[in-house]
Design a protein around this motif. Structure first.
Motif, short mmCIF file in Angstrom:
data_model
loop_
_atom_site.label_atom_id
_atom_site.label_comp_id
_atom_site.label_asym_id
_atom_site.label_seq_id
_atom_site.Cartn_x
_atom_site.Cartn_y
_atom_site.Cartn_z
N ARG A 57 1.71 -2.72 -2.40
CA ARG A 57 1.34 -1.90 -1.26
C ARG A 57 1.25 -0.43 -1.68
NH1 ARG A 57 6.19 -1.10 3.12
NH2 ARG A 57 7.63 0.07 1.79
N ILE A 58 0.46 0.33 -0.92
CA ILE A 58 0.29 1.77 -1.17
C ILE A 58 0.76 2.51 0.08
CG2 ILE A 58 -1.33 3.60 -1.76
CD1 ILE A 58 -3.17 1.52 -2.94
N VAL A 59 1.63 3.49 -0.13
CA VAL A 59 2.15 4.27 1.01
C VAL A 59 1.66 5.70 0.93
CG1 VAL A 59 4.18 2.82 1.25
CG2 VAL A 59 4.27 4.81 -0.24
N HIS A 60 1.54 6.32 2.13
CA HIS A 60 1.14 7.73 2.24
C HIS A 60 -0.11 8.04 1.43
CE1 HIS A 60 4.83 8.29 4.39
NE2 HIS A 60 5.58 7.99 3.34
N LEU A 61 -1.21 7.46 1.89
CA LEU A 61 -2.48 7.67 1.19
C LEU A 61 -2.97 9.10 1.43
CD1 LEU A 61 -2.60 4.50 2.48
CD2 LEU A 61 -4.58 4.52 0.97
N GLY A 62 -3.55 9.70 0.41
CA GLY A 62 -4.10 11.03 0.54
C GLY A 62 -5.51 11.00 1.09
N ASP A 63 -6.03 12.17 1.45
CA ASP A 63 -7.39 12.25 1.96
C ASP A 63 -8.38 11.78 0.88
OD1 ASP A 63 -6.45 13.21 4.30
OD2 ASP A 63 -6.96 15.31 3.92
N GLN A 64 -9.26 10.83 1.29
CA GLN A 64 -10.30 10.27 0.41
C GLN A 64 -9.72 9.71 -0.90
OE1 GLN A 64 -13.24 13.44 -0.01
NE2 GLN A 64 -14.26 12.78 1.87
N GLN A 65 -8.51 9.21 -0.78
CA GLN A 65 -7.91 8.59 -1.96
C GLN A 65 -8.57 7.24 -2.24
OE1 GLN A 65 -3.62 8.21 -1.85
NE2 GLN A 65 -3.64 6.50 -3.34
N ASP A 66 -9.10 7.08 -3.47
CA ASP A 66 -9.72 5.81 -3.85
C ASP A 66 -8.65 4.73 -3.97
OD1 ASP A 66 -12.05 7.23 -4.00
OD2 ASP A 66 -12.07 7.39 -6.20
N SER A 82 -10.66 10.56 5.13
CA SER A 82 -10.13 11.92 5.13
C SER A 82 -9.55 12.28 6.50
CB SER A 82 -11.23 12.91 4.77
OG SER A 82 -10.76 14.24 4.84
N GLY A 83 -8.31 12.82 6.51
CA GLY A 83 -7.68 13.27 7.74
C GLY A 83 -7.29 12.16 8.68
N ALA A 84 -7.23 10.91 8.21
CA ALA A 84 -6.93 9.78 9.08
C ALA A 84 -5.50 9.32 8.86
CB ALA A 84 -7.91 8.64 8.83
N ASN A 85 -5.11 8.29 9.63
CA ASN A 85 -3.77 7.74 9.50
C ASN A 85 -3.53 7.29 8.06
OD1 ASN A 85 -2.92 7.66 12.45
ND2 ASN A 85 -4.87 6.57 12.51
N ASP A 86 -2.33 7.53 7.57
CA ASP A 86 -2.05 7.26 6.16
C ASP A 86 -0.85 6.33 5.98
OD1 ASP A 86 -0.02 8.90 6.94
OD2 ASP A 86 -0.24 10.33 5.30
N ASP A 87 -0.59 5.48 6.99
CA ASP A 87 0.48 4.50 6.80
C ASP A 87 0.12 3.56 5.65
OD1 ASP A 87 2.08 5.51 8.74
OD2 ASP A 87 1.37 4.15 10.32
N ALA A 88 1.11 2.81 5.23
CA ALA A 88 0.96 2.01 4.01
C ALA A 88 -0.04 0.86 4.19
CB ALA A 88 2.30 1.45 3.60
N ILE A 89 -0.75 0.57 3.10
CA ILE A 89 -1.55 -0.65 3.00
C ILE A 89 -0.62 -1.75 2.53
CG2 ILE A 89 -3.43 -1.82 1.78
CD1 ILE A 89 -4.81 0.86 1.50
N LEU A 90 -0.52 -2.80 3.34
CA LEU A 90 0.43 -3.87 3.05
C LEU A 90 -0.20 -4.86 2.07
CD1 LEU A 90 3.19 -5.13 3.66
CD2 LEU A 90 2.07 -6.42 5.49
N SER A 91 0.47 -5.06 0.96
CA SER A 91 0.04 -6.06 -0.01
C SER A 91 1.21 -6.33 -0.93
CB SER A 91 -1.18 -5.58 -0.80
OG SER A 91 -1.78 -6.66 -1.49
#
Length: 246
Positions: A124-133, A220-229
């Motif tokens: 999982r990825i937490v706290h994604l940045g703006d336009q983070q690939d 960009s500028g959107a919710n940045d909760d974690a992607i669950l995986s």
């Protein structure tokens, strides 16, 4: 002159006249017989000539029939020989057809290469940045090697019609906004934000030119909760394939 002498003279003259008449009659009979004989000879010659022509025609007809029979036998023999040769050539022809089919398939594969990939996110990825690939670096399939797991981008190898799909799950009661982009231009957007666990999916059919890139990133500028995986579930995914060349 005595009467007896006169009678003798008259008798001699009469005899000569009769002899002349008999001679003339005999000559006419001989001529008539000769004419009749000549007629018979001519008729016989005509019959013999006609018979000869008939015999010659019969012989010529028999010769022609014999020649036709020999020709028929020659044709029959040639047909049998060619049939035998064709039967010997059939396996070779089938072999060549198989070879042509294989070469055609090779040409088709070169002309229409098999391009497709399927990549997963094993954590999982937490706290994604703006336009983070998002790098889906666990690659299941990558025919054509057009997907790069290092940067998470698919590079179109040829002009064509492509299909792409992505699935993004959110953490419990979380919200995640992502987008699919082509050369930094948004072509699709998805959000997972329902109560509990949620996931969003997007399937797109895009016309891409050679060297254009398609990937998934955080908005960009959107919710940045974690992607669950996770390693076991690998619910987040990104895939695509070539539909047809253009």
């Amino acid at each position: 002159m005595k009467d007896s002498d006169i009678e003798t003279v008259l008798s001699q003259r009469t005899t000569r006249r009769i002899d002349k008449k008999l001679t003339y009659t005999k000559r006419n009979l001989i001529l008539a017989n000769m004419a009749t004989f000549l007629k018979h000879v001519s008729l016989l010659a005509l019959v013999v000539l006609c018979y000869g022509q008939i015999v010659a025609a019969t012989i010529d007809l028999e010769t022609r029939i014999a020649n036709l029979e020999r020709l028929a036998l020659a044709v029959e023999s040639a047909v049998a020989s060619h049939a035998h040769q064709l039967s010997r050539l059939n396996p070779r022809v089938h072999h060549l057809q198989d070879g042509v089919g294989q070469e055609t398939e090779k040409v088709r594969r070169v002309a229409e290469p098999i391009v497709g990939f399927d990549a997963r996110l094993p954590h999982r990825i937490v706290h994604l940045g703006d336009q983070q690939d998002i790098h889906f670096w666990n690659v299941e399939t990558n025919n054509g090697s057009a997907y790069n797991p290092t940067n998470g981008r698919f590079t179109c190898p040829q002009n064509g019609l492509y299909q792409f799909a992505t699935t993004i799950p959110s953490k419990l009661n979380g919200t995640v906004d992502c987008e699919m982009v082509m050369d930094n231009v948004q072509v699709g957007r998805l959000r997972a934000n329902h109560d509990g666990f949620d996931q969003a999916s997007q399937v797109l059919v895009l016309e891409c030119r050679t060297e254009q890139q398609v990937w998934v990133r955080h908005t960009s500028g959107a919710n940045d909760d974690a992607i669950l995986s996770s390693t076991q579930r690998q619910m987040a995914s990104f895939s695509g394939h070539l539909i047809a060349l253009l």
